[in-house]
Design an enzyme around this catalytic site. Sequence first.
Site, PDB file in Angstrom:
ATOM      1  CB  ALA A 271       0.179  -3.019  11.754  1.00 21.36           C
TER       2      ALA A 271
ATOM      3  CD  GLU B 163      -2.830   1.037   2.513  1.00 24.43           C
ATOM      4  OE1 GLU B 163      -3.974   1.342   2.159  1.00 24.43           O
ATOM      5  OE2 GLU B 163      -2.380   0.578   3.550  1.00 24.43           O
TER       6      GLU B 163
ATOM      7  CG  HIS C 151      -6.062   0.026  12.890  1.00 29.80           C
ATOM      8  ND1 HIS C 151      -6.701   1.333  12.863  1.00 29.80           N
ATOM      9  CD2 HIS C 151      -5.988  -0.318  11.472  1.00 29.80           C
ATOM     10  CE1 HIS C 151      -6.542   1.772  11.724  1.00 29.80           C
ATOM     11  NE2 HIS C 151      -6.259   0.854  10.797  1.00 29.80           N
ATOM     12  CD  GLU C 152      -3.562  -2.889  10.706  1.00 31.42           C
ATOM     13  OE1 GLU C 152      -3.789  -3.246   9.443  1.00 31.42           O
ATOM     14  OE2 GLU C 152      -3.294  -1.849  11.131  1.00 31.42           O
TER      15      GLU C 152
ATOM     16  CG  HIS D 284      -7.761  -2.404   7.922  1.00 30.20           C
ATOM     17  ND1 HIS D 284      -8.595  -1.451   7.241  1.00 30.20           N
ATOM     18  CD2 HIS D 284      -6.777  -1.838   8.374  1.00 30.20           C
ATOM     19  CE1 HIS D 284      -7.975  -0.333   7.374  1.00 30.20           C
ATOM     20  NE2 HIS D 284      -6.869  -0.492   8.036  1.00 30.20           N
TER      21      HIS D 284
ATOM     22  CD  GLU E 103      -5.856   2.770   6.912  1.00 27.44           C
ATOM     23  OE1 GLU E 103      -6.077   2.355   8.237  1.00 27.44           O
ATOM     24  OE2 GLU E 103      -5.554   2.274   6.186  1.00 27.44           O
TER      25      GLU E 103
ATOM     26  CD  GLU F 194      -5.102  -2.170   5.391  1.00 25.43           C
ATOM     27  OE1 GLU F 194      -5.578  -1.560   4.807  1.00 25.43           O
ATOM     28  OE2 GLU F 194      -4.094  -1.927   6.175  1.00 25.43           O
ATOM     29  CG  ASN F 195      -0.130  -7.472   3.919  1.00 21.81           C
ATOM     30  OD1 ASN F 195      -0.306  -6.540   2.964  1.00 21.81           O
ATOM     31  ND2 ASN F 195       0.913  -7.294   4.873  1.00 21.81           N
TER      32      ASN F 195
END
Length: 846
Positions: A266, A126, A299-300, A303, A322, A268-269
Amino acid sequence: MPGENLTRVEAQERSSLVSTKSYEIELDLTTGDEVFRSTSTVTFSATAGASTFIDAITRTVHSVTLNGVELDAAAVADGTRIQLEGLAEQNVLTVVADHEYTNTGEGLHRFVDPVDGEVYLYSQFEVPDSRRVFAVFEQPDLKATFQFTVRAPGHWVVVSNSPSPEPVADGESKVFTFAPTPRISSYITAIVAGPYQSVHSELTSADGRTIPLGVYARASLFPYMDADYVFEKTRQGFTYFEEKFGVAYPFEKYDQLFVPEFNAGAMENAGAVTFTETYVFRSKVTDAIKERRVVTILHELAHMWFGDLVTMKWWNDLWLNESFAEWASTIATAEATEWTEAWTTFQAMEKSWAYRQDQLPSTHPVVATINDLEDVQVNFDGITYAKGGSVLKQLVAWVGQEAFFAGVSAYFRKHAWGNTELRDLLVELEAASGRELTEWSQKWLETAGVNTLRPEIETDADGVITSFAVMQSAPEDYPTIRPHRMAIGFYALQDESLERVHRLELDVDGERTEVPELVGQVKPDLVLLNDDDLAYAKIRLDDDSLAVAIEHLAGISSPLARAIVWGAVWDATRDAEAAPRDYVRLVLGNIATETESTTIRTTLTQLATVARMYVAPEHRDAVIAEVADGLWMLAQGAEAGSDAQFQFVKFFAAMASTPEHGRTLAGLRDGSIALDGLEIDTDLSWELLEGLALVGAATGAEIDAALEADNTSNGAQAAARARAAIDTAEAKRATFEHLVGDDTVPNAIVRMTTMGYLHVNDPARLEQLVEPYFAALHELWENRSYKIAEYLVLGLYPAPLASASLAEATRAWLDANPGIPALRRMVSENLAGVERALAAQERDRA
């Protein structure tokens, strides 16, 4: 960098011509230290006869084959794009190329561990960097399946979005053939490879599936990896999100990989989240960092639904990713983990970030105008994350939490595996809540700026309220007056404690909102607008409440209410409405009894800014010394082993300015001075050494000796920072010339070096470097990767000077350089910080 840009118009044109189906990507990671071989086979449909391009940042393109016809690679590939002419309705494209490893945290990052010499790789794609690893239509709305086959050294493991397969040995190598992913955007694909160590667990998803879990870190750091705790927070997050979202986790497994030299917190893959190694604690860290790690984990995880399952169509809706993840992770942390004061942390840290960003000349609506990739790079900012999350909190208060989650659930189900725009979310929230949100969206999401709310209170001779109104104002450049759902709290002194005795929740709209419900009540000791922090707005206290708050700040029993008061006084100081030296006295007089770690950390960081930049220069030396003396006294008086004690010592080291401070730091470091409960571990020892360098009591040789004792990547970064903090003009010039002249310095060293470079008590050390800074800007922007250029443009700006001459030089550069919007934005933000400091200095003299 300029040749790697992509405009929104180009992306729209390409998506009107092309629909992607699948990628088959073969990577050979055994071809040397500089490049790897990538073979990309892309299946896609197109408008017959159309022409377009595919993105591929390469060193060498060996072959390009379109629908069985080999094209002239030299003619169609320019190192950034590959031109495709005369497309068929159904197409198969194969590109064989060598791509470069990076040390900038973009693309496929290569790191060599100084402890054991092992090589570790990880991808960071990203915004536009999967094209550094394979040929790809690099835009979020061209989703496809991705199937990776990776050849790696025999002792490595390879992790991607799909579950890791059993590798097949081939000589000294192993080949990992991963199953195809679901339809996802290219920027959330991932490759992590190297001799990572791991521990595994599992959980049962809401739909009954078993979801494998993994936690990974490099071998030399793995002994410090508290995987069981990470798994516990992950399980809590899964349970919370699956229940609230009403949609089961959308991927097959969930790995969390802690990787070296990571630029962000971090990424978010899908099913393979990467984290900064800052979250692997080899030494003691503050409770603020521990809590932040939990918020980041959640958070991740959020996502996986918001961003990965449902993705924005173009980067103007980056906030949909986000902001939602920021809000969702905070509420999950508060309601599903032991960190129940997460909203206090949000107020102290995220909102202060948002208010700061929203008052810069570069502020923008939450839904930003994103014309190209350079625009989106600079919009990973406090608006996209913190203001967006704050506005979502306000939206939840506006529509109701139950309706909000119901609308979000419908949104996920309707748009699973697709791409959306803002309106798609609002439609579902309107249906669930019955509230019309078009006007709300226009005022909150499509305009910039932050409002200020003030109480206007009249009383009779007995202190009974005869009139109560909330006054709302907006800055001249962004005059929008917004609707706010907020609470007003009444607090009364009970012994030494300030306790809330009344709360009213209401809608505030317009420049003046009458509050008749409060008429007839006795005015309390403290009136607090935006109690519980529902609204996004700066607040001011009436004079009586401000006096009580300052006198009894420690007595406010609610941590969130205290954070709101801390924030209000800080805002007034930043806005030059309150004297900077009054802020210094407020903090030193009240911080000892603050219980929330992030509030302490944020407040002390602000205190350092005030002392070094906001206080009038003629008082600066004395105030810096006063702050350091005060912090050392606070450390000595704090509870043994407490988080507060730890933070006071850390900030004392950062603010040290006198020979006496140097002797204290040296004593702490060698053990001749001790505080009960405080261990001088490896990382704290480095902070003490940096403080010694700052006061001229440590040399380069001492830093070299410390690095020899801690020959790790953490040690190398700390040494670079300490060396850059050496308090001489010669050392500052050497640091500047090293960073500007050497384009091989890795991202983490660049970042830490700039932190040490700007760590000064006497900003005159930087005066000599004003002209060289501006002279270097264009070359840095043209020849460095985006992230490195950002670090240097922001990190070499001599902001501590905070002088009229620096402001003048900055304006002159902006006047002479009208091009390159992203670069101008960074420089204009630098200028805004200096202008604010100059205004505060004038207030300090008043």
